[in-house]
Scaffold this motif. Structure first.
Motif, mmCIF file in Angstrom:
data_model
loop_
_atom_site.group_PDB
_atom_site.id
_atom_site.type_symbol
_atom_site.label_atom_id
_atom_site.label_comp_id
_atom_site.label_asym_id
_atom_site.label_seq_id
_atom_site.Cartn_x
_atom_site.Cartn_y
_atom_site.Cartn_z
ATOM 1 N N GLU A 185 0.813 -1.219 0.000
ATOM 2 C CA GLU A 185 0.000 0.000 0.000
ATOM 3 C C GLU A 185 0.848 1.273 0.000
ATOM 4 O O GLU A 185 0.320 2.368 -0.157
ATOM 5 C CB GLU A 185 -0.917 0.004 1.230
ATOM 6 N N THR A 186 2.152 1.120 0.163
ATOM 7 C CA THR A 186 3.026 2.290 0.272
ATOM 8 C C THR A 186 4.129 2.334 -0.781
ATOM 9 O O THR A 186 4.883 3.303 -0.832
ATOM 10 C CB THR A 186 3.708 2.328 1.659
ATOM 11 N N THR A 187 4.219 1.301 -1.609
ATOM 12 C CA THR A 187 5.325 1.180 -2.558
ATOM 13 C C THR A 187 4.841 1.371 -3.990
ATOM 14 O O THR A 187 3.944 0.649 -4.436
ATOM 15 C CB THR A 187 5.983 -0.207 -2.431
ATOM 16 N N PRO A 188 5.410 2.340 -4.719
ATOM 17 C CA PRO A 188 5.011 2.533 -6.116
ATOM 18 C C PRO A 188 5.095 1.230 -6.911
ATOM 19 O O PRO A 188 6.006 0.428 -6.724
ATOM 20 C CB PRO A 188 6.017 3.570 -6.625
ATOM 21 N N GLU A 189 4.097 1.042 -7.770
ATOM 22 C CA GLU A 189 3.995 -0.110 -8.658
ATOM 23 C C GLU A 189 3.516 -1.373 -7.956
ATOM 24 O O GLU A 189 3.328 -2.405 -8.618
ATOM 25 C CB GLU A 189 5.317 -0.382 -9.402
ATOM 26 N N ARG A 190 3.295 -1.319 -6.629
ATOM 27 C CA ARG A 190 2.661 -2.465 -5.966
ATOM 28 C C ARG A 190 1.144 -2.349 -6.140
ATOM 29 O O ARG A 190 0.610 -1.270 -6.385
ATOM 30 C CB ARG A 190 3.032 -2.513 -4.482
ATOM 31 N N ASN A 196 3.907 11.109 -3.947
ATOM 32 C CA ASN A 196 2.800 10.226 -3.610
ATOM 33 C C ASN A 196 1.458 10.943 -3.554
ATOM 34 O O ASN A 196 0.457 10.438 -4.063
ATOM 35 C CB ASN A 196 3.061 9.557 -2.259
ATOM 36 N N GLY A 244 -3.405 3.584 -1.338
ATOM 37 C CA GLY A 244 -2.629 4.252 -0.294
ATOM 38 C C GLY A 244 -2.450 5.731 -0.581
ATOM 39 O O GLY A 244 -2.542 6.567 0.319
ATOM 40 N N ARG A 245 -2.191 6.068 -1.831
ATOM 41 C CA ARG A 245 -2.041 7.479 -2.218
ATOM 42 C C ARG A 245 -3.318 8.269 -1.941
ATOM 43 O O ARG A 245 -3.272 9.411 -1.469
ATOM 44 C CB ARG A 245 -1.698 7.586 -3.693
ATOM 45 N N ASP A 279 -1.612 -2.228 -4.407
ATOM 46 C CA ASP A 279 -2.543 -1.405 -3.630
ATOM 47 C C ASP A 279 -2.028 0.015 -3.394
ATOM 48 O O ASP A 279 -2.579 0.751 -2.580
ATOM 49 C CB ASP A 279 -2.828 -2.067 -2.279
ATOM 50 N N TYR A 280 -0.974 0.392 -4.110
ATOM 51 C CA TYR A 280 -0.350 1.702 -3.890
ATOM 52 C C TYR A 280 -1.304 2.854 -4.192
ATOM 53 O O TYR A 280 -1.339 3.843 -3.452
ATOM 54 C CB TYR A 280 0.915 1.817 -4.729
ATOM 55 N N GLU A 281 -2.081 2.755 -5.250
ATOM 56 C CA GLU A 281 -2.977 3.864 -5.601
ATOM 57 C C GLU A 281 -4.002 4.125 -4.512
ATOM 58 O O GLU A 281 -4.372 5.270 -4.248
ATOM 59 C CB GLU A 281 -3.658 3.595 -6.943
#
Length: 272
Positions: free
Chosen positions: A20-25, A66, A31-32, A27-29
């Motif tokens: 949730e916090t790492t770009p390209e993972r 982010n 998290g953003r 669930d990142y979007e």
């Protein structure tokens, strides 16, 4: 009043995992979006207390890119991208009168804290004149070196407790209770945002009641690194010494110390 809101990601309500916090993972979007909503809640609280306030928002997580600019409150100025002077607190040097930490996390090694680390997973500990500090302590000292009090901090219960040991009179807004490195009992994001708005409004009404933390001088900084090779690289910094995995250096100011810490972190992320 001019306020700097520094927004990290790991301490946002609902967030518990690097996905949730790492770009390209995957669930990142999400998290953003949660991070941006929390930032907006704090902005709303500040401007509720002082409609004439000038508000800077510093994206302070990972790549510093982010927060969703198009969804951020249009009344603020956004500081994003890296590298940059003063890192997580960029903008501090522009006459800021109060700082707020949003979405912050506990320092590396704190049991039960959500996504706890210090600047990067490659750093095991940072000690300043013998006292162990995570990003909360380092950034509080950096703000204090500019005469700026940190009047609010939010994150999980461990992050808020860490901040309260340094600035007991300031406002804290715990938005989740840590159950482990990747687990938490968390508020609903809407409820968290409402508490953040209220806390920010309260903190912004009394910034003069929160004197800055005293900053020691000179500074002796020790950084324990996970990899010996990173320590070897950091030892090439003029004035730095290496003992095992620990890099030590002296600095006259927190600004200088912070710059060297940023450089050490960057060296831990270089390839073979």
């Amino acid at each position: 009043m001019k306020v700097l809101i520094s927004v990290d990601m790991e301490g946002i309500a609902g967030i518990v995992h690097p996905a949730e916090t790492t770009p390209e993972r995957y669930d990142y979007e999400r998290g953003r979006a949660l991070m941006t909503a929390a930032a907006n809640a704090v902005v709303e609280g500040v401007l509720e207390a002082d409609p004439a306030a000038e508000v800077l928002v510093a994206d302070a997580h990972g790549p510093y890119r982010n927060l969703l600019p198009e969804h951020l409150d249009r009344r603020v100025r956004l500081i994003r991208g890296k590298p940059r002077e003063l890192g997580m607190l960029a903008g501090l040097q522009t006459g800021v009168q109060a700082a707020m930490f949003v979405g912050y996390h506990a320092r590396a090694g704190v049991a039960g804290a959500v996504l706890a680390h210090t600047m990067t997973d490659a750093v095991l500990d940072v000690r300043i004149n013998g006292a162990s500090h995570g990003e909360i302590g380092i950034n509080t000292l950096l703000a204090a070196s500019f005469g700026v009090p940190v009047v609010l901090a939010s994150g999980d219960d461990a992050a808020c407790a860490e901040f309260s040991t340094l600035v007991p009179q300031a406002v804290t807004v715990p938005v989740k209770r840590g159950l482990g490195q990747h687990a938490a009992d968390t508020l609903h994001p809407d409820e968290a945002c409402e508490r953040l708005r209220h806390g920010a409004s309260q903190a912004a009404r009394q910034p003069a009641g929160h004197p800055p933390l005293a900053v020691p001088s000179p500074l002796r900084v020790e950084v324990d690194l996970a990899q010996p090779r990173s320590a070897d690289l950091a030892g090439l910094i003029p004035g730095a010494t290496v003992g095992g995995r620990t890099v030590a250096f002296d600095a006259e100011t927190m600004t200088a110390a912070y710059g060297i810490l940023q450089l050490i972190v960057a060296l831990t992320q270089t390839g073979p």
